[in-house]
Enzyme design. Structure first.
Site, PDB file in Angstrom:
ATOM      1  N   ARG A  58       0.827  -1.198   0.000  1.00 13.61           N
ATOM      2  CA  ARG A  58       0.000   0.000   0.000  1.00 13.61           C
ATOM      3  C   ARG A  58       0.864   1.251   0.000  1.00 13.61           C
ATOM      4  O   ARG A  58       2.027   1.212   0.374  1.00 13.61           O
ATOM      5  CB  ARG A  58      -0.910   0.025   1.240  1.00 13.61           C
ATOM      6  CG  ARG A  58      -2.087  -0.937   1.168  1.00 13.61           C
ATOM      7  CD  ARG A  58      -2.925  -0.841   2.420  1.00 13.61           C
ATOM      8  NE  ARG A  58      -2.166  -1.157   3.620  1.00 13.61           N
ATOM      9  CZ  ARG A  58      -1.688  -0.258   4.474  1.00 13.61           C
ATOM     10  NH1 ARG A  58      -1.905   1.028   4.299  1.00 13.61           N
ATOM     11  NH2 ARG A  58      -0.987  -0.652   5.528  1.00 13.61           N
ATOM     12  N   LYS A 199      -8.418  -2.281   1.474  1.00 12.37           N
ATOM     13  CA  LYS A 199      -8.297  -1.353   2.591  1.00 12.37           C
ATOM     14  C   LYS A 199      -9.081  -0.060   2.359  1.00 12.37           C
ATOM     15  O   LYS A 199      -9.365   0.665   3.310  1.00 12.37           O
ATOM     16  CB  LYS A 199      -6.816  -1.075   2.901  1.00 12.37           C
ATOM     17  CG  LYS A 199      -6.127  -2.252   3.636  1.00 12.37           C
ATOM     18  CD  LYS A 199      -6.775  -2.553   4.982  1.00 12.37           C
ATOM     19  CE  LYS A 199      -5.909  -3.279   5.993  1.00 12.37           C
ATOM     20  NZ  LYS A 199      -5.673  -4.701   5.823  1.00 12.37           N
ATOM     21  N   HIS A 219      -9.459  -3.729  13.331  1.00 15.82           N
ATOM     22  CA  HIS A 219      -8.429  -4.363  12.505  1.00 15.82           C
ATOM     23  C   HIS A 219      -7.992  -5.617  13.244  1.00 15.82           C
ATOM     24  O   HIS A 219      -7.043  -5.602  14.026  1.00 15.82           O
ATOM     25  CB  HIS A 219      -7.251  -3.396  12.313  1.00 15.82           C
ATOM     26  CG  HIS A 219      -6.257  -3.859  11.314  1.00 15.82           C
ATOM     27  ND1 HIS A 219      -4.913  -3.594  11.414  1.00 15.82           N
ATOM     28  CD2 HIS A 219      -6.417  -4.567  10.169  1.00 15.82           C
ATOM     29  CE1 HIS A 219      -4.284  -4.122  10.374  1.00 15.82           C
ATOM     30  NE2 HIS A 219      -5.170  -4.716   9.611  1.00 15.82           N
ATOM     31  N   SER A 237       0.060  -5.003  10.685  1.00 13.66           N
ATOM     32  CA  SER A 237       0.532  -5.885   9.637  1.00 13.66           C
ATOM     33  C   SER A 237       1.712  -6.735  10.105  1.00 13.66           C
ATOM     34  O   SER A 237       2.641  -6.222  10.729  1.00 13.66           O
ATOM     35  CB  SER A 237       0.945  -5.052   8.429  1.00 13.66           C
ATOM     36  OG  SER A 237       1.276  -5.906   7.375  1.00 13.66           O
ATOM     37  N   LYS A 241      -2.227 -11.903  12.641  1.00 12.58           N
ATOM     38  CA  LYS A 241      -3.686 -12.040  12.610  1.00 12.58           C
ATOM     39  C   LYS A 241      -4.126 -13.225  11.738  1.00 12.58           C
ATOM     40  O   LYS A 241      -4.888 -14.079  12.166  1.00 12.58           O
ATOM     41  CB  LYS A 241      -4.341 -10.762  12.049  1.00 12.58           C
ATOM     42  CG  LYS A 241      -4.249  -9.560  12.943  1.00 12.58           C
ATOM     43  CD  LYS A 241      -4.992  -8.363  12.358  1.00 12.58           C
ATOM     44  CE  LYS A 241      -4.488  -7.908  11.001  1.00 12.58           C
ATOM     45  NZ  LYS A 241      -3.090  -7.474  10.971  1.00 12.58           N
ATOM     46  N   THR A 242      -3.634 -13.244  10.505  1.00 16.72           N
ATOM     47  CA  THR A 242      -4.065 -14.286   9.574  1.00 16.72           C
ATOM     48  C   THR A 242      -3.537 -15.652  10.010  1.00 16.72           C
ATOM     49  O   THR A 242      -4.284 -16.633  10.089  1.00 16.72           O
ATOM     50  CB  THR A 242      -3.589 -13.948   8.143  1.00 16.72           C
ATOM     51  OG1 THR A 242      -4.153 -12.688   7.780  1.00 16.72           O
ATOM     52  CG2 THR A 242      -4.023 -15.001   7.149  1.00 16.72           C
ATOM     53  N   ASP A 256      -8.998 -10.395   9.070  1.00 12.09           N
ATOM     54  CA  ASP A 256      -8.435  -9.035   9.045  1.00 12.09           C
ATOM     55  C   ASP A 256      -9.345  -7.884   9.485  1.00 12.09           C
ATOM     56  O   ASP A 256      -8.859  -6.936  10.070  1.00 12.09           O
ATOM     57  CB  ASP A 256      -7.930  -8.742   7.635  1.00 12.09           C
ATOM     58  CG  ASP A 256      -6.957  -7.581   7.580  1.00 12.09           C
ATOM     59  OD1 ASP A 256      -5.999  -7.576   8.376  1.00 12.09           O
ATOM     60  OD2 ASP A 256      -7.156  -6.679   6.758  1.00 12.09           O
ATOM     61  N   ARG A 321       1.816 -12.418  -1.386  1.00 16.24           N
ATOM     62  CA  ARG A 321       0.483 -12.630  -0.800  1.00 16.24           C
ATOM     63  C   ARG A 321      -0.326 -13.637  -1.596  1.00 16.24           C
ATOM     64  O   ARG A 321      -0.091 -13.844  -2.788  1.00 16.24           O
ATOM     65  CB  ARG A 321      -0.305 -11.322  -0.812  1.00 16.24           C
ATOM     66  CG  ARG A 321       0.220 -10.249   0.103  1.00 16.24           C
ATOM     67  CD  ARG A 321      -0.439 -10.312   1.464  1.00 16.24           C
ATOM     68  NE  ARG A 321       0.076  -9.269   2.335  1.00 16.24           N
ATOM     69  CZ  ARG A 321      -0.409  -9.002   3.537  1.00 16.24           C
ATOM     70  NH1 ARG A 321      -1.439  -9.681   4.005  1.00 16.24           N
ATOM     71  NH2 ARG A 321       0.125  -8.074   4.286  1.00 16.24           N
TER      72      ARG A 321
END
Ligand code: ATP
Ligand code: MN
Length: 532
Positions: A58, A199, A219, A237, A241-242, A256, A321
């Site tokens: 991003r 996002k 988030h 990030s 989390k994932t 997410d 990704r």
């Protein structure tokens, strides 16, 4: 009016003329289109692999909100939300629409928010077929029946090949993501990084839900145990989390973005966007298994002469990704909704190696750490970050907050007060045995074991010690984890060095919190670390 007329009328209304629109193509059709255009290849497991080009992450400095009556007094203007002139927006909108006119384009009708009470319809127009596949994987896919009565509310125009002219268009450089809250249009140009699409809707929901519906947008990832106990995992990030939400013993709600309504936790999305760096079937079996036909891989490389992905090869980007629909994970929950959480984890990747692998937070500490949002940014998702850098990102997602962080903190505080039996934990998925360069990242298997023990209630039975300076309460025992690592100071050879680092980090916490201190109550303020 016929369906075709309705569609071309809609395209005209958005300014796109004489295009050749392909509406709601299947994953297979979008894959075929990508191959035909030589924009991707099929891996040995059937996934589609593409390169996103100039941008592999991003670009937060190029994200804007249009300044108008609606946004003026509600948006938290500053270095997260940059102002964009509304006339310049209209001009840029016309330019992008002209750019897409006459072209073969891909249109997708999708939803955000798995709880139907809050569902948002988002129609995307993409220049590239694989951007559309990304949207199909990440957003919620309407059923055939839902499509017949689908009414778009928000529109995203996504044109990676369109480059703005910063001299006349009002942008910083050639790429941009601009939200227009009044017109309900999002323009994304100059960057093909798909994370901008996802996002931008997250940012939008972070505006609408807290402001208009008293819902806490978060988030975080979320999963649910066999007894219906929901857990949420906040984190910036790269904090896990994932990875940590994909747990074979629990149902995956999402990886997410979630909302916390009065009685539910619900996913905003219909898919996951997992990091692939160093991915192995052993360490992350659920994610590894999800990479098959229909999944979209970004910026990976193959073992020479094969179509087997070499996940250790990050020559294109650290931020490799894969995007896949949530049902590619075996035990996904659909619709992706759960009950009020029993456990909340704040994941932090502490590259200083100061914080314990797990600690239990008091209510004051919960608010303090939520507002602080400490982590170390690790290489990857944002352009220009190549080694761990100390970061405080309010609410573990400052980059996506259109409102002042205190708005989200107040909502969380209210929910924690209303549900006193929720446990909040701080988990360090970062360094142990020393800072970055000396110590190592804590083993994923240990972090998993700590979380499993917490969720099973096993930590309720053990003794806790207090870590000085941060005043964190750490368990002294945990199944399948060596006890000596539970106190971070033990893992450092040089104790003086640990104490010095702890003080240094504590000072950074206090300095960062200054900006919120006037809004915080005594309970929260007293949770600040105390350094000698
Ligand atoms: P994003 O918001 O960018 O999607 P995320 O919070 O979902 O980030 P993950 O995709 O889960 O982050 O990335 C965590 C990465 O760190 C994975 O590549 C994982 O293998 C790695 N990792 C290494 N050690 C650990 C650990 N102890 N706990 C969690 N993740 C770890
Ligand atoms: Mn993630």
């Amino acid at each position: 009016m016929s369906k075709a007329d309705k569609k071309s009328q809609w395209l005209n209304s958005i300014g796109i003329k004489n295009s050749n629109p392909h509406w709601n193509l299947s994953a297979q059709e979008l894959t075929d289109e990508t191959l035909r255009l030589n924009q991707g290849v099929i891996t040995d497991t059937g996934a589609l692999a593409v390169d996103t080009g100039e941008f592999t992450g991003r670009s937060p400095k190029d994200k804007y909100v249009v300044l108008d009556d609606k946004s003026q007094d509600t948006i938290w203007w500053g270095d997260v939300n940059f102002k964009f002139d509304s006339q310049k927006f209209d001009a840029l909108h016309t330019k992008i629409a002209d750019y897409l006119s006459g072209k073969k384009i891909y249109v997708r009708d999708s939803y955000a928010c798995a709880d139907k009470n809050y569902r948002l319809s988002v129609r995307l127009v993409t220049e590239l077929p694989w951007s559309n596949l990304f949207a199909n994987n990440l957003f919620i896919r309407p059923s055939k029946e839902e499509l017949t009565s689908y009414v778009p509310e928000w529109t995203i125009l996504n044109a990676p090949g369109f480059k703005a002219d910063s001299k006349t268009d009002g942008t910083r450089q050639h790429n941009f993501t601009i939200l227009n809250l009044t017109k309900k249009i999002i323009l994304i140009g100059g960057s093909a990084y798909t994370g901008e699409i996802k996002k931008s809707i997250f940012t939008l929901l972070n505006y609408i839900l807290p402001l208009e519906k008293e819902i806490l947008s978060m988030h975080c990832s979320a999963n649910v145990g066999k007894r219906g106990d929901t857990a949420v995992f906040f984190g910036l990030s790269g904090t896990g989390k994932t990875t940590l939400s994909a747990d074979p013993n629990r149902g995956l709600i999402g990886d997410d973005e979630h909302g916390w309504a009065e009685k539910t936790i619900f996913n905003f999305e219909g898919g996951c966007y997992a990091k692939c760096v160093n991915l192995t079937a052993e360490k992350e079996p659920a994610i590894f298994k999800a990479i098959h036909d229909g999944a979209l891989l970004e910026n990976i490389r193959f073992f020479a002469g094969t179509k087997k992905v070499n996940y250790d090869d990050i020559s294109v980007s650290e931020n490799t990704r894969v995007a896949y629909p949530i049902h590619f994970i075996d035990n996904a929950v659909e619709p992706s909704v759960g009950g009020i959480p029993k456990n909340i984890f704040f994941l932090t990747c502490d590259a200083f190696g100061v914080l314990p692998p797990i600690s239990k937070l008091t209510s004051g500490q919960s608010m303090y750490h939520f507002i602080s949002g400490y982590t170390s940014k690790v290489a990857g998702t944002e352009m220009g970050i190549t080694e761990p850098t100390l970061t405080f990102s309010a609410c573990f997602g400052k980059a996506f907050l259109p409102l002042h962080p205190i708005k989200y903190a107040e909502l969380l505080g209210k929910k924690l007060k209303e549900n006193k039996d929720i446990n909040v934990w701080l988990v360090n998925t970062g360094w142990t045995g020393g800072s970055f360069g000396i110590g190592n990242r804590i083993k994923l298997s240990y972090t998993r074991a700590l979380i499993t023990a917490t969720l099973n209630g096993e930590l309720e039975k053990v003794k806790f010690n207090t870590l000085p300076v941060f005043n964190l309460h750490m368990p002294t025992l945990c199944p399948n984890v060596p006890s000596e690592i539970l106190n971070p100071r033990n893992t450092w050879k040089d104790k003086d060095a640990y104490d010095a680092k702890a003080s240094e980090l504590a000072k950074s916490f206090v300095k960062n919190f200054d900006q919120y201190a006037s809004e915080a109550n005594e309970e929260i303020l007293s949770a600040a670390p105390r350094y000698p």
